[in-house]
Design a protein around this motif. Structure first.
Motif, PDB file in Angstrom:
ATOM      1  N   GLY A   1       0.981  -1.326   0.087  1.00 35.57           N
ATOM      2  CA  GLY A   1      -0.035  -0.280  -0.109  1.00 35.57           C
ATOM      3  C   GLY A   1       0.890   1.122   0.046  1.00 35.57           C
ATOM      4  O   GLY A   1       0.446   2.289  -0.652  1.00 35.57           O
ATOM      5  N   ARG A   2       2.025   1.275   0.764  1.00 38.51           N
ATOM      6  CA  ARG A   2       2.885   2.542   0.796  1.00 38.51           C
ATOM      7  C   ARG A   2       4.343   1.968   0.638  1.00 38.51           C
ATOM      8  O   ARG A   2       4.637   0.943   1.024  1.00 38.51           O
ATOM      9  N   MET A   3       5.073   2.848   0.208  1.00 40.56           N
ATOM     10  CA  MET A   3       6.645   2.433   0.086  1.00 40.56           C
ATOM     11  C   MET A   3       7.203   3.052   1.115  1.00 40.56           C
ATOM     12  O   MET A   3       7.477   4.251   0.937  1.00 40.56           O
ATOM     13  N   GLY A   4       7.583   2.415   2.147  1.00 35.93           N
ATOM     14  CA  GLY A   4       8.512   3.000   3.151  1.00 35.93           C
ATOM     15  C   GLY A   4      10.174   3.024   2.683  1.00 35.93           C
ATOM     16  O   GLY A   4      10.251   2.751   1.601  1.00 35.93           O
ATOM     17  N   SER A   5      10.676   3.938   3.242  1.00 37.71           N
ATOM     18  CA  SER A   5      12.151   4.000   3.095  1.00 37.71           C
ATOM     19  C   SER A   5      12.914   2.802   2.598  1.00 37.71           C
ATOM     20  O   SER A   5      13.939   2.841   1.676  1.00 37.71           O
TER      21      SER A   5
END
Length: 175
Positions: free
Chosen positions: A45-49
């Protein structure tokens, strides 16, 4: 494209292969857009570092292997001969952001419009290129980005200026 498990757990080579598949389908493509495509395929869902870094490393790996060409943040298929001009009017997110539209794609749109027009004023060329790329309204950020690419085309003799009007150069620049 199928990605099994967490992106963070994938070997760099496997992620690089996914990047390669995106580039083969969408070349030229901004590195961030290619990474988003891989993340979406994995259901992230989201791209973290950590995921972003893994995908950046995968893009560098793919470039080292010769699977893709990488120039700054632009990824392209080494075997691609023609640059497509894509209409983004039906897409959302990063893909629609003018900063993620590859410079070579903007240049190809400008070349096509200038060629059809025989000669055209710069502001009209900017507007027409924006429309070709699917932007109904050409705001200041889009105008600046397209204008910058056109200025580069003028400095590299891909376009000429005569009496305030732009045209495609008679001879193609040599490599």
């Amino acid at each position: 494209m199928q990605v099994q498990g967490s992106l963070r757990e994938q070997p760099t080579r496997a992620l690089a292969q996914r990047i390669r598949e995106v580039v083969e389908a969408e070349s030229p493509v901004h590195e961030d857009v290619a990474a988003r495509r891989v993340a979406d395929a994995a259901g992230a869902g989201r791209m973290g570092s950590r995921i972003q870094e893994a995908l950046s490393e995968a893009a560098r790996y793919a470039a080292r292997k010769g699977w893709v060409k990488k120039k700054r943040h632009l990824l392209s298929d080494p075997g691609q001969e023609e640059v497509p001009v894509r209409d983004r009017s039906d897409v959302e997110g990063e893909v629609r952001d003018i900063e993620h539209v590859p410079g070579p794609e903007i240049a190809e749109a400008a070349r096509r419009v200038a060629e059809i027009s025989f000669s055209i004023e710069k502001e009209e060329l900017v507007q027409q290129v924006g429309r070709q790329l699917g932007f109904g309204r050409v705001g200041s950020n889009i105008r600046e980005r397209i204008g910058s690419v056109i200025d580069t085309m003028l400095s590299e003799d891909m376009l000429t200026r005569e009496n305030g009007r732009l045209a495609v150069s008679e001879s193609e620049p040599s490599d």
